[in-house]
Scaffold this motif. Structure first.
Motif, PDB file in Angstrom:
ATOM      1  N   ARG A 236     109.476  20.146  56.020  1.00 34.71           N
ATOM      2  CA  ARG A 236     108.830  20.961  56.395  1.00 34.71           C
ATOM      3  C   ARG A 236     107.788  21.629  55.104  1.00 34.71           C
ATOM      4  O   ARG A 236     106.731  22.301  55.558  1.00 34.71           O
TER       5      ARG A 236
ATOM      6  N   VAL B 234     104.874  19.792  64.459  1.00 35.76           N
ATOM      7  CA  VAL B 234     105.208  21.066  65.421  1.00 35.76           C
ATOM      8  C   VAL B 234     106.141  21.222  66.323  1.00 35.76           C
ATOM      9  O   VAL B 234     106.803  21.555  66.847  1.00 35.76           O
TER      10      VAL B 234
ATOM     11  N   GLN C 290     107.571  27.555  58.811  1.00 34.72           N
ATOM     12  CA  GLN C 290     107.824  25.746  58.601  1.00 34.72           C
ATOM     13  C   GLN C 290     108.493  26.123  56.815  1.00 34.72           C
ATOM     14  O   GLN C 290     109.656  25.108  56.573  1.00 34.72           O
TER      15      GLN C 290
ATOM     16  N   LEU D 246     102.224  29.770  59.699  1.00 36.20           N
ATOM     17  CA  LEU D 246     102.991  28.238  59.057  1.00 36.20           C
ATOM     18  C   LEU D 246     103.733  29.017  57.775  1.00 36.20           C
ATOM     19  O   LEU D 246     105.014  28.304  57.801  1.00 36.20           O
TER      20      LEU D 246
END
Length: 545
Positions: free
Chosen positions: A320, A537, A472, A468
Motif C-alpha cells: 500500500r 481503498v 496506507q 494516505l
C-alpha cells in the motif's frame, strides 16, 4: 482488525495502545512482540459490533489537541515568518525579484528536503516525541538568530544576508523537516483504535473516521496559525521593524513548545525500533528472489516467509505504501503551482493598486481564513451529507477535485496577469522609466479569488495526502511515508527555483500559463492512472472492518 503476531492472532478488545516492542513495562498484557495497554473507556471493540447501523467520528482527546496546538504555533511561526521573506529580501537585503523568489523557494526546499532525516532519527534513535522536541529547539534558535540578523545593526554591517542564510537554511530548515516528518503521525497515534458505543443504539464511534477528523482539524490548526501569523507579522514589520516581526514567531513558537511538553507524561509514545528502511530493503530483496507466477503483486513473494523480521501485515502495508508513493509522484507540480502564493502572487500584488494600510503579502491570510472556515463546514456538513447519501469520495476523486480547482484558479491568475499588463500607466513594467514600487490602475482585491480557490483545493488534495501517508503505511513506516509526501514540497520548491529565472516582468505571464497547462494535463493523466485505486481503498477499509 485483529493484530497478528508472528505465531498467533490476537483479538484485542478495548486497546488504548498497541506498540511493537520487545519489552513491555507499561502494565498491559504482552503477546510476542506486541504489547497492549488497556483503557476500557477508550473503545469497546476492534471488530464491528453485530448491532452496528452506522458509524460517526469520535471526539479528539485533550492530548491529541495539545499536539494540534503545538502545530498551530509552529505554523504561525513558519508562515508568519516566511511570508515576509520575499519583500524582506527585496526591500532590506536588496535582492531582485528572481533572486528573492529563488531564495524563498530555497528555504522551502531545505525545510521539506530534511523530512526523511527527521523520520529516520525518530525511527532509529529518539522516537517521535523526542525528535519533535529536539528539532523544535533548533527551529526556535533559528528564529532568534533571524531576528538578530535583521536588526539595523546587523544589516548596516553587511551581516543581514549571511544571517538570513544561516538561520533559515540551517536552523529553521532542519527544524521544520524534523518536526513535519513526525508531528502529524504522532497526533494520529493519540487516537485509540476501534469502535465505541454512543447513546444512540446501533451508532458507534469509528476510529478510522476519528483519524480522518483528526487530520482535517490538524490541517485546520495549520491554517489558523498561518492566518494569524500572516495577518500579524507583516503588520509588525510595516509599523515597526523586521527584527520585531521575526521576534513574534519566536515567542509564539516557544509557547507551542511549552504546551507540547505539558502532555509528555500522557502521550502514547512508540519506542524507536531501529531504521525501518533496512527492513524494507531486505523484504523487497526477499520478494524479488522468491517471485512466483500468478501473484498479483511482486511483493507477494515475501508473504508467508518464515524466520524473518517481517510478517504478512507488514508486507501488505508495504504494498500500500508503494502505491501511495506512486500517487505522490504527481504532487511536486501541484506544490510548485501552489507555492506561487508565497512569491509570484506577492510580486503580482505589488504591481496593483492597494490601500495604504495593506501589506500585499497579507492577502495570503485569505487562503488561511477560507480554510479555517471551510474545514469545519466540510467536516460537519458536506462529508457527512455525502456519506448519508452513500457518496463517500475516495482519495483519488478528492485529489483530482483539488487539482482541478487549482487549474481553474490558475486560469484566472493567468488572465488577471494579462489584464494587469494591458492596464496603464506602466503596462508590463518593461520600460526604462518605471519607478520602484510602480503600480497599474487595477485593484489588488482581484487576487482574493485564487487565494480562496486554492484553499478549497487544499482540503481535497493536501489533507487527503496526509491521510494516505498515515492510513496506507504500516505503523513502522508512517513517519517515513509522511516524509516522502512532504518531500514533494521540496520537489515543488526545486521546480519553483528553476522557474524563478523567469519570475520577473513580463515573463511571469508565461510562467503562469505554462503551470496551468502542465497541471491540467497531469490532472487528467493522474485520474485515469489511479481512479481504480479508490475501489482498492474501499475494499481495504471493508476488510479492516
Amino acid at each position: 482488525m485483529p493484530i497478528r503476531s508472528p505465531d498467533r492472532e490476537v483479538l484485542i478488545t478495548s486497546p488504548r495502545r498497541a506498540s511493537i516492542d520487545s519489552g513491555n513495562d507499561s502494565g498491559g498484557e504482552s503477546y510476542g512482540r506486541y504489547s497492549f495497554d488497556y483503557a476500557d473507556d477508550d473503545v469497546d471493540v476492534i471488530r464491528p459490533p453485530d448491532d452496528m447501523v452506522r458509524t460517526i467520528p469520535g471526539k479528539l482527546s485533550i492530548w491529541t489537541l495539545l499536539v494540534v496546538i503545538m502545530e498551530l504555533c509552529e505554523r504561525f511561526a513558519h508562515y508568519g515568518g516566511s511570508l515576509m521573506f520575499t519583500i524582506y529580501l527585496q526591500k532590506i537585503l536588496h535582492q531582485n525579484k528572481p533572486q528573492a523568489i529563488a531564495l524563498n523557494r530555497g528555504t522551502q526546499f531545505m525545510s521539506y528536503g530534511t523530512t526523511i532525516l527527521g523520520a529516520v532519527i525518530a525511527d532509529q534513535w529518539l522516537g517521535k516525541f523526542k525528535t519533535i522536541l529536539v528539532f523544535a529547539s533548533l527551529y526556535f534558535i533559528g528564529f532568534v538568530l533571524l531576528a538578530i540578523s535583521s536588526t539595523d545593526y546587523s544589516v548596516d554591517r553587511g551581516y543581514g544576508l549571511a544571517g538570513f542564510g544561516i538561520s533559515v537554511f540551517l536552523f529553521i530548515g532542519f527544524g521544520t523537516g524534523g518536526i513535519k516528518a513526525n508531528v502529524s503521525s504522532f497526533m494520529a497515534e493519540q487516537i485509540p483504535l476501534g469502535y465505541k458505543a454512543t447513546k444512540v443504539p446501533g451508532v458507534y464511534e469509528d476510529s478510522k473516521l476519528t483519524i480522518e477528523r483528526g487530520f482535517r482539524y490538524f490541517y485546520w490548526s495549520i491554517n489558523l496559525g498561518a492566518f494569524f501569523g500572516q495577518l500579524i507579522c507583516p503588520q509588525v514589520a510595516k509599523l515597526h521593524s523586521y527584527a520585531m516581526a521575526f521576534t513574534v514567531p519566536a515567542i509564539v513558537f516557544f509557547v507551542g513548545i511549552v504546551v507540547f511538553i505539558a502532555g509528555s507524561k500522557r502521550y502514547i509514545k512508540t519506542k524507536p525500533q531501529g531504521t525501518v528502511l533496512t527492513k524494507v530493503w531486505r523484504c523487497m530483496r526477499y520478494a524479488r528472489n522468491n517471485r512466483k507466477e500468478g501473484r498479483s503483486h511482486w511483493l507477494d513473494g515475501a508473504l508467508g516467509a518464515r524466520n524473518v523480521e517481517w510478517n504478512d501485515e507488514f508486507v501488505i502495508g508495504l504494498q500500500r505504501s508503494l502505491r501511495a508513493c506512486k500517487i505522490f509522484l504527481f504532487y511536486p507540480v501541484y506544490m510548485a503551482v501552489c507555492g506561487s502564493m508565497g512569491d509570484n502572487f506577492i510580486n503580482q500584488g505589488l504591481t496593483m493598486k492597494r490601500p495604504e494600510w495593506l501589506s500585499v503579502d497579507q492577502l495570503n491570510a485569505v487562503n488561511c481564513l477560507v480554510l479555517v472556515i471551510a474545514i469545519p463546514v466540510f467536516d460537519n456538513f458536506v462529508f457527512p451529507l455525502l456519506r448519508r447519501c452513500g457518496l463517500r469520495m475516495g482519495p483519488i476523486v478528492r485529489i483530482t477535485t483539488g487539482y482541478s480547482i487549482v487549474v481553474c484558479a490558475f486560469i484566472y491568475v493567468t488572465v488577471l496577469q494579462k489584464v494587469i499588463y494591458s492596464t496603464g500607466p506602466y503596462y508590463d513594467f518593461a520600460g526604462p522609466d518605471v519607478p520602484v514600487g510602480a503600480t497599474n490602475d487595477i485593484s489588488v482585491w482581484y487576487q482574493i479569488v485564487p487565494y480562496a480557490a486554492i484553499a478549497v483545493a487544499e482540503i481535497f488534495a493536501s489533507v487527503t495526502a496526509l491521510e494516505l501517508a498515515y492510513s496506507q503505511a504500516p505503523t513502522e513506516l508512517r513517519s517515513v511515508l509522511t516524509a516522502v509526501y512532504l518531500s514533494t514540497i521540496c520537489g515543488g520548491s526545486l521546480i519553483g527555483m528553476v522557474l524563478a529565472l523567469w519570475g520577473g516582468d513580463p515573463q511571469v505571464l508565461y510562467v503562469f500559463a505554462g503551470e496551468t497547462v502542465v497541471l491540467g494535463v497531469l490532472t487528467v493523466v493522474f485520474y485515469f492512472s489511479f481512479h481504480h485505486y479508490d475501489s482498492i481503498v474501499a475494499k481495504q477499509e471493508q476488510f479492516k472492518s
